[in-house]
Design an enzyme around this catalytic site. Sequence first.
Site, short mmCIF file in Angstrom:
data_model
loop_
_atom_site.label_atom_id
_atom_site.label_comp_id
_atom_site.label_asym_id
_atom_site.label_seq_id
_atom_site.Cartn_x
_atom_site.Cartn_y
_atom_site.Cartn_z
N GLY A 16 0.94 -1.12 -0.09
CA GLY A 16 -0.05 -0.19 -0.20
C GLY A 16 0.81 1.21 -0.06
O GLY A 16 1.97 0.99 -0.04
N ARG A 94 -9.67 5.47 4.92
CA ARG A 94 -10.95 6.23 4.98
C ARG A 94 -11.02 7.10 3.63
O ARG A 94 -9.76 7.51 3.22
CB ARG A 94 -11.29 6.88 6.22
CG ARG A 94 -10.38 8.29 6.59
CD ARG A 94 -10.97 9.15 7.33
NE ARG A 94 -10.09 9.91 7.96
CZ ARG A 94 -10.39 11.56 8.39
NH1 ARG A 94 -11.67 11.53 8.74
NH2 ARG A 94 -9.35 12.22 8.71
N ASN A 107 -11.89 -3.01 9.58
CA ASN A 107 -10.44 -3.40 9.72
C ASN A 107 -10.53 -4.22 11.20
O ASN A 107 -9.51 -4.68 11.30
CB ASN A 107 -9.86 -1.86 10.08
CG ASN A 107 -9.66 -1.37 8.75
OD1 ASN A 107 -9.96 -2.08 7.66
ND2 ASN A 107 -9.48 0.05 8.64
N GLN A 114 -4.68 -10.57 13.64
CA GLN A 114 -3.10 -10.34 13.75
C GLN A 114 -2.66 -10.46 15.17
O GLN A 114 -1.52 -10.97 15.52
CB GLN A 114 -2.87 -9.07 13.24
CG GLN A 114 -2.87 -9.03 11.75
CD GLN A 114 -2.45 -8.02 10.87
OE1 GLN A 114 -2.21 -6.88 11.31
NE2 GLN A 114 -2.68 -7.95 9.50
N GLY A 132 -2.90 1.23 11.12
CA GLY A 132 -4.36 1.11 10.55
C GLY A 132 -5.22 1.71 11.20
O GLY A 132 -5.34 1.33 12.64
N ASP A 162 0.08 13.19 14.62
CA ASP A 162 -0.62 14.24 15.13
C ASP A 162 0.51 15.12 15.80
O ASP A 162 0.30 16.51 15.85
CB ASP A 162 -1.48 13.76 15.93
CG ASP A 162 -2.55 12.93 15.39
OD1 ASP A 162 -3.31 13.21 14.64
OD2 ASP A 162 -2.47 11.64 15.99
N ARG A 165 2.37 17.22 13.72
CA ARG A 165 1.60 18.07 12.84
C ARG A 165 1.43 19.35 14.06
O ARG A 165 1.62 20.42 13.66
CB ARG A 165 0.32 17.45 12.72
CG ARG A 165 0.30 16.68 11.47
CD ARG A 165 -1.31 15.81 11.31
NE ARG A 165 -1.25 15.14 10.17
CZ ARG A 165 -2.21 14.32 9.66
NH1 ARG A 165 -3.02 13.76 11.00
NH2 ARG A 165 -2.19 13.43 8.61
N HIS A 190 -6.54 9.10 17.98
CA HIS A 190 -6.31 9.33 16.66
C HIS A 190 -7.43 9.59 15.98
O HIS A 190 -7.88 8.83 15.04
CB HIS A 190 -5.13 8.36 16.02
CG HIS A 190 -5.03 8.84 14.69
ND1 HIS A 190 -4.42 10.00 14.44
CD2 HIS A 190 -5.27 8.33 13.36
CE1 HIS A 190 -4.14 10.05 13.07
NE2 HIS A 190 -4.82 9.01 12.39
N1 LIG Z 1 -2.41 6.30 12.67
C1 LIG Z 1 -2.16 7.10 11.67
O1 LIG Z 1 -1.84 8.29 12.05
C2 LIG Z 1 -2.55 7.09 10.19
C3 LIG Z 1 -3.25 5.96 9.86
N2 LIG Z 1 -3.71 5.77 8.45
C4 LIG Z 1 -4.23 4.43 8.19
O2 LIG Z 1 -3.15 3.51 7.64
C5 LIG Z 1 -3.73 2.54 6.91
C6 LIG Z 1 -3.23 2.38 5.64
O3 LIG Z 1 -3.23 3.30 4.78
P1 LIG Z 1 -2.74 3.30 3.23
O4 LIG Z 1 -1.34 2.86 3.27
O5 LIG Z 1 -3.01 4.71 2.88
O6 LIG Z 1 -3.74 2.31 2.52
P2 LIG Z 1 -3.51 1.52 1.34
O7 LIG Z 1 -4.85 1.25 0.87
O8 LIG Z 1 -2.64 2.33 0.24
O9 LIG Z 1 -2.75 0.32 1.74
C7 LIG Z 1 -3.15 -0.57 2.61
C8 LIG Z 1 -2.57 -2.19 2.34
O10 LIG Z 1 -2.86 -2.86 3.28
C9 LIG Z 1 -3.39 -4.14 2.68
N3 LIG Z 1 -4.14 -4.91 3.49
C10 LIG Z 1 -5.49 -4.83 3.82
N4 LIG Z 1 -5.77 -5.89 4.76
C11 LIG Z 1 -4.40 -6.59 5.09
C12 LIG Z 1 -4.23 -7.43 5.94
N5 LIG Z 1 -5.19 -8.31 6.51
N6 LIG Z 1 -3.06 -7.93 5.94
C13 LIG Z 1 -1.88 -7.34 5.14
N7 LIG Z 1 -2.23 -6.35 4.62
C14 LIG Z 1 -3.57 -5.80 4.23
C15 LIG Z 1 -3.95 -3.72 1.36
O11 LIG Z 1 -3.98 -4.86 0.41
C16 LIG Z 1 -3.16 -2.59 1.04
O12 LIG Z 1 -1.87 -2.91 0.12
C17 LIG Z 1 -5.29 3.01 7.00
O13 LIG Z 1 -6.22 2.25 7.81
C18 LIG Z 1 -5.44 4.52 7.09
O14 LIG Z 1 -6.41 5.00 7.40
C19 LIG Z 1 -3.20 6.69 7.56
C20 LIG Z 1 -2.46 7.69 7.96
C21 LIG Z 1 -2.16 7.96 9.30
O1 LIG Z 2 -7.13 10.96 8.26
C1 LIG Z 2 -6.79 9.67 7.60
O2 LIG Z 2 -7.72 9.08 7.64
C2 LIG Z 2 -5.55 9.21 7.77
C3 LIG Z 2 -4.92 9.50 8.95
O3 LIG Z 2 -5.13 9.03 9.97
C4 LIG Z 2 -4.32 10.99 9.05
O4 LIG Z 2 -3.71 11.64 8.09
O5 LIG Z 2 -4.10 11.28 10.34
#
Ligand SMILES: NC(=O)C1=CN([C@@H]2O[C@H](COP(=O)(O)OP(=O)(O)OC[C@H]3O[C@@H](n4cnc5c(N)ncnc54)[C@H](O)[C@@H]3O)[C@@H](O)[C@H]2O)C=CC1
Ligand SMILES: O=C([O-])CC(=O)C(=O)O
Length: 340
Positions: A16, A94, A107, A114, A132, A162, A165, A190
């Site tokens: 991803g 999202r 999710n 896991q 995630g 955060d 930021r 978060h």
């Molecule tokens: N805590 C934080 O500050 C932040 C959290 N996030 C979250 O991080 C997560 C990932 O975001 P992105 O990389 O942008 O999404 P993305 O959609 O680009 O990548 C997610 C990847 O996870 C894979 N995946 C799905 N289910 C899986 C499983 N059971 N086991 C292994 N891999 C699996 C998908 O196939 C995909 O390749 C999202 O839930 C997003 O909301 C994003 C930004 C900040």
């Molecule tokens: O806003 C989202 O969905 C992705 C995230 O967690 C962030 O950027 O803080």
Amino acid sequence: MPSSAPLRVLVTGAAGQIGYAVVLQIAKGDVFGNDQPIVLVLLDIPPLAAALEGVKLELQDCALPTLHGVEAVTDEAAGFKDIDYAFLIGAMPRKEGMERKDLLAANVRIFKSQGQALANHSKPTVKVLVVGNPANTNALVAAKYAAGKIPEQNFSAMTRLDHNRAAAQIALKVGVPVGNVKNVTIWGNHSSTQFPDASHAKVVKDGNEIDAISAINDNSWVQGDFISTVQKRGGVIIEKRKLSSAMSAAKAACDHMRDWHFGTPSGQHVSMAIVSDGSYGVPKGLVYSFPVTVDGSSKQWKIVQGLKIDDFAQSKLNATTKELEEERDDALAACEESKQ
Ligand SMILES: NC(=O)C1=CN([C@@H]2O[C@H](COP(=O)(O)OP(=O)(O)OC[C@H]3O[C@@H](n4cnc5c(N)ncnc54)[C@H](O)[C@@H]3O)[C@@H](O)[C@H]2O)C=CC1
Ligand SMILES: O=C([O-])CC(=O)C(=O)O
């Protein structure tokens, strides 16, 4: 030349967008150091096996001295085997108009499974970062399903983005480089109920370290736009990019794990969402973001105690606690329903 045994580091969702940004930073030593060999384990779902293989080939092509191996797998048992660190990123992101808790139903099952995989296959010392979303509650679920095998103190969720930021907003407001800002705090979830708190932060201005509140000298900003900008930043990025934050999220994940591995610098705290021990009146067991310091030799975090919480701050802490309690109840109900 690298000397110690390789660390096994798992990245889920490695095909991803955050995964693609994070693996290079881990592989080249930004997290565990330039003399620590690592083996990267990349896990994604079976339909993404070819893309994952492509990421593995690119990592080989980077010719990085610290990278002693790359394994690309789509099977949890293989992915979680004997790992030292886990970046749990793989989950649905999202889209515009959604709150992060809208992802819970989709999710939460991933993190239940896991958690079980961690218990069954990983080292008991493994350190886990959940990225995630909804990250806090997913971490609570993973910790619950690993209980008895992996201590709950080894689980965390990411509020470092955060935190970064918030530091960046203060730096922009005061007109100093962000490296001159320390000890901001993110409390709670978060999500848009998080409480970014500038009141214990320090700023170096004109060569002197002073309270951020004095340097900012604008209380309505501290209690208004500062908080809402940080709370809503993720949504603004989605609105503009039509994709959620990835570069900044990957950087924050690396900051979080580097500080857990090496410890926080003296006199500084960072924000980590960890299992509450009841500090600051937060109910035990919620995964809540606190100000923490980390001792690099034991790799144990401690919640910074005794920070003054005024009525304004307390109302913010209470609001994010309430949301986390609701998320916990919904998540545990969803886990009961999923029969795996
Ligand atoms: N805590 C934080 O500050 C932040 C959290 N996030 C979250 O991080 C997560 C990932 O975001 P992105 O990389 O942008 O999404 P993305 O959609 O680009 O990548 C997610 C990847 O996870 C894979 N995946 C799905 N289910 C899986 C499983 N059971 N086991 C292994 N891999 C699996 C998908 O196939 C995909 O390749 C999202 O839930 C997003 O909301 C994003 C930004 C900040
Ligand atoms: O806003 C989202 O969905 C992705 C995230 O967690 C962030 O950027 O803080």
